[in-house]
Design a protein around this motif. Structure first.
Motif, PDB file in Angstrom:
ATOM      1  N   SER A 312       0.811  -1.208   0.000  1.00 28.89           N
ATOM      2  CA  SER A 312       0.000   0.000   0.000  1.00 28.89           C
ATOM      3  C   SER A 312       0.845   1.260   0.000  1.00 28.89           C
ATOM      4  O   SER A 312       1.883   1.338   0.663  1.00 28.89           O
ATOM      5  CB  SER A 312      -0.919   0.005   1.231  1.00 28.89           C
ATOM      6  OG  SER A 312      -1.718   1.173   1.237  1.00 28.89           O
ATOM      7  N   ASP A 313       0.387   2.211  -0.742  1.00 32.43           N
ATOM      8  CA  ASP A 313       0.817   3.582  -0.574  1.00 32.43           C
ATOM      9  C   ASP A 313       0.511   3.975   0.877  1.00 32.43           C
ATOM     10  O   ASP A 313      -0.539   3.602   1.410  1.00 32.43           O
ATOM     11  CB  ASP A 313      -0.010   4.426  -1.551  1.00 32.43           C
ATOM     12  CG  ASP A 313       0.221   5.885  -1.386  1.00 32.43           C
ATOM     13  OD1 ASP A 313       1.323   6.332  -1.708  1.00 32.43           O
ATOM     14  OD2 ASP A 313      -0.713   6.559  -0.930  1.00 32.43           O
ATOM     15  N   SER A 316      -2.863   5.733   1.441  1.00 32.28           N
ATOM     16  CA  SER A 316      -4.006   4.867   1.131  1.00 32.28           C
ATOM     17  C   SER A 316      -4.277   3.867   2.244  1.00 32.28           C
ATOM     18  O   SER A 316      -5.407   3.397   2.413  1.00 32.28           O
ATOM     19  CB  SER A 316      -3.751   4.097  -0.169  1.00 32.28           C
ATOM     20  OG  SER A 316      -3.554   4.977  -1.245  1.00 32.28           O
ATOM     21  N   SER A 317      -3.233   3.496   3.004  1.00 31.11           N
ATOM     22  CA  SER A 317      -3.406   2.450   4.022  1.00 31.11           C
ATOM     23  C   SER A 317      -4.450   2.826   5.066  1.00 31.11           C
ATOM     24  O   SER A 317      -4.998   1.960   5.741  1.00 31.11           O
ATOM     25  CB  SER A 317      -2.068   2.141   4.696  1.00 31.11           C
ATOM     26  OG  SER A 317      -1.656   3.224   5.511  1.00 31.11           O
ATOM     27  N   TYR A 319      -7.335   3.768   4.486  1.00 33.41           N
ATOM     28  CA  TYR A 319      -8.679   3.454   3.974  1.00 33.41           C
ATOM     29  C   TYR A 319      -8.853   1.963   3.714  1.00 33.41           C
ATOM     30  O   TYR A 319      -9.601   1.528   2.852  1.00 33.41           O
ATOM     31  CB  TYR A 319      -8.927   4.269   2.695  1.00 33.41           C
ATOM     32  CG  TYR A 319      -8.676   5.738   2.908  1.00 33.41           C
ATOM     33  CD1 TYR A 319      -9.618   6.524   3.572  1.00 33.41           C
ATOM     34  CD2 TYR A 319      -7.486   6.332   2.517  1.00 33.41           C
ATOM     35  CE1 TYR A 319      -9.385   7.878   3.815  1.00 33.41           C
ATOM     36  CE2 TYR A 319      -7.243   7.681   2.763  1.00 33.41           C
ATOM     37  CZ  TYR A 319      -8.202   8.443   3.403  1.00 33.41           C
ATOM     38  OH  TYR A 319      -7.967   9.777   3.659  1.00 33.41           O
ATOM     39  N   MET A 320      -8.161   1.162   4.514  1.00 32.08           N
ATOM     40  CA  MET A 320      -8.058  -0.271   4.272  1.00 32.08           C
ATOM     41  C   MET A 320      -9.291  -1.057   4.676  1.00 32.08           C
ATOM     42  O   MET A 320      -9.586  -2.122   4.123  1.00 32.08           O
ATOM     43  CB  MET A 320      -6.855  -0.777   5.072  1.00 32.08           C
ATOM     44  CG  MET A 320      -6.386  -2.142   4.706  1.00 32.08           C
ATOM     45  SD  MET A 320      -4.708  -2.386   5.310  1.00 32.08           S
ATOM     46  CE  MET A 320      -5.010  -2.413   7.049  1.00 32.08           C
TER      47      MET A 320
END
Lengths: 436, 436
Positions: A312-313, A316-317, A319-320
């Motif tokens: 993951s970027d 972005s992590s 919004y996992m």
């Protein structure tokens, strides 16, 4: 100082290292004074006892975490086990009843409640200790810790103090706001509510008795499943008028996302990992025994366990959650008080597991109705009991356990066993435990 | 048409899917007409027979690839096995002797040699067929295929033709150039030398006899290890004056890096993979049975097998070799003619393997001196022979094999077995094979 650590539920925000049976507070990504990896719960305990060697620590938690706590902290802490999960008010009510009725803590003593998973410096626990002192002075019924905000977060509740003094009466509590509202709160001197507070045991016990009909700890435990799910903030804190807040200005993180974890984990990479020289700002945790090679990775977090692999970027992590929820509930690793198990192969009618047992520990004596099991000892020595027959086992020894047979394994040294389960239906529910 | 496919050595450029025993031509990342995954070697065979249903295909390769070829192509191709690896001249010499002495191919027949791993359309094999026609017409001793270059690559040798006609005499060969030299070559109408050429069997056999002292195929096989390592280009092509080139203008890729593979693989993701909606231009291949979750990945290639995990920026993946070489030679998966094996757990004195056997196949009858083995059948039925004693086995059955015992497993249906190896020294070298 009496400290209740609230050890919350399963979390998937640090998937694949956290799962339904391994909460994030048990993942070893930090390091102690000697350079050994330690988990959040080990770190928190170490910090509390560094500040107050005489602190008595009670962890309020659910059944599923008891094994991991015992494995990581042995008998250094008391554990107040909720028979089922309710919310924080019932959990704290049970814990104060436990302290009074089981541990003999006096009604005039101060009790501090803290979450088990903040990443902080020792000064945080100096403040927790000061909460206790303020409570014992009797200045207010409840004394909270307020965290000096570093950005207008939407994730936390806010405390509005009367003054900007180090200790102040509380004017108001605010629910999680949007960013612009949070900015206004911060301009007014608001603090984050991080769920840390202290009170006299007698004060809270009386409050609990006024809200729940019970006699003592055991009675409360017995009727625990009938209690309403309600948070302590909602049930007590927000209704209390005699309440003050102690300002905490040190660093604080709830390490709720991989992005935050990457900021504070001890080593940028952990496990069998190679980064090429074009990688930057990238954290990798590898619990598997195969290598991870990263090339040209920028601002990434990569984590691998036997449950899965996250690539993951960093941003972005955060919004996992919805994606992890799609993955289902398969748990392929669990830490137990006696050791651990790891699923190493899963087929439709078989499951192969690596089981480790610490010296001196044993499995429960149990049987399965719908599967056979085969144990091959690969490390260490111990004894098996199968339908009452005891046998010494060493590396290379094989024990076959037909469906219906009662069986256990007792480790005389640290042991490692490969267990092959074969049957038309393989489920954790198919297990009957017997006295030995 | 007689086609010799040169199936080259082990490659690590598609690590972790390719390794010392699984060359990239056996990885199934393409799809056939029915939508089933197929490997490069399966694709190439399918394309050749689509163009020429009567083509006879002989794969020239080393011992380590025979199992995978038989597994993927059964008996549809002949395999000419080099007893040890030399270079392309000895390999082609052995293959032409094999065609003449073992397969009875006539001296006037055309033979085309192609690498096994280009990603092309069927028109490429139309051109290969045309090479054969040109050879049979007797226009030149050797007819090459020249690939129309699409960029000034430093990775390929160049052919400078006399004219820009479809078929032209060759003026000159050039070694791999730097980019600016390559640009000059291309301005002069140069073509890439992709190692595709045809000749009459008699022409080459005579050439080989003039360079190597041998009688027939079996004699050449017997003295193969004494032959000099020398490429066919260097030994024959560059010395031949009567040589022409056929221009090929279609698409062509040697799929030598993950970046190239990503361009042509059938599906952007393969296996248990979730991409969030912020990922772009990212390819993922997952051979493991745990999920991979990708979030915010841009221009990446991610590949996971039981040998390891690659997380790479697409462009960086071209520079993988030195890093993969650091990882050592542990091979945890191998495709065999009889099935496959996968290492599922490795400890210091034990190794646990999942073995699959196709119905009708069996292991060699063998023993180990320094390890015990335990087989637990998890799927299918078959027979074991241990020190001469035959026994039928079904799911849940266990066979223990002490060090020194001769043993084999015969699969009557497709079978899956968990094998635990336990011993002070576990190595592939500790194996003695016996006649059954």
């Amino acid at each position: 100082m009496n400290i209740i650590l609230l050890s919350g539920g399963s979390g998937k925000r640090l998937w694949p290292l956290s799962n339904d049976v391994r909460s994030k507070q048990f993942i070893k990504l930090f390091k102690d004074d000697k350079g050994e990896y330690e988990s959040m719960v080990q770190r928190v305990y170490r910090q509390i006892t560094a500040v107050d060697a005489d602190a008595t620590v009670t962890i309020a938690t659910g059944k599923s975490q008891v094994s991991a706590i015992r494995n990581q902290l042995n008998d250094k802490v008391a554990v107040c086990v909720e028979p089922c999960r309710r919310d924080t008010f019932p959990a704290i009510a049970l814990a104060v009843a436990y302290l009074h009725d089981e541990k003999g803590v006096g009604l005039q003593e101060a009790v501090a409640v803290c979450p088990v998973d903040p990443y902080v410096s020792n000064s945080y626990y100096e403040s927790v200790k000061k909460l206790g002192t303020l409570v014992e002075q009797g200045d207010a019924n409840i004394t909270l810790m307020g965290i000096e905000p570093t950005y207008p977060s939407e994730k936390y509740g806010y405390i509005i103090p009367m003054t900007s003094d180090s200790v102040s009466a509380v004017k108001e509590f605010k629910e999680k706001p949007d960013v612009s509202t949070a900015e206004r709160y911060i301009e007014q001197g608001a603090l984050w509510n991080a769920g840390v507070f202290a009170f006299k045991l007698g004060y809270l016990l009386e409050k609990v008795h006024s809200m729940i009909d019970f006699t003592d700890y055991r009675d409360l435990y017995a009727k625990y499943d009938t209690l309403e799910k309600i948070s302590f903030d909602y049930a007590v804190v927000e209704k209390e008028t005699d309440i003050q807040v102690l300002r905490y200005e040190g660093a604080w993180s709830d390490v709720g996302t991989w992005n935050m974890m990457a900021e504070v984990m001890a080593d940028a990479t952990q496990g069998n990992v190679i980064l090429d020289n074009t990688c930057s700002n990238t954290n990798v945790v590898n619990e598997l025994d195969i290598p991870i090679l990263c090339m040209g990775c920028k601002n990434m977090v990569i984590a691998a366990s036997c449950d899965g692999i996250l690539v993951s970027d960093k941003e972005s992590s955060s919004y996992m959650k919805p994606y992890v929820e799609k993955l289902g509930e398969d748990v392929r690793f669990a830490e137990k008080s006696w050791g651990s198990y790891t699923v190493i192969d899963a087929q439709s009618t078989s499951l192969t597991i690596k089981v480790t047992l610490h010296a001196g520990n044993q499995m429960k004596y149990h049987s399965h109705e719908r599967r056979d099991e085969v144990w091959t000892v690969v490390e260490g020595t111990g004894r098996t009991i199968v339908d009452g027959m005891e046998q010494v086992v060493r590396p290379g020894d094989v024990v076959t356990i037909a469906a219906g047979c009662k069986h256990t394994l007792i480790a005389d040294t640290d042991m490692s066993v490969i267990e092959v389960q074969v049957g038309s239906e393989i489920s954790q529910a198919d297990k009957t435990v017997f006295p030995l």
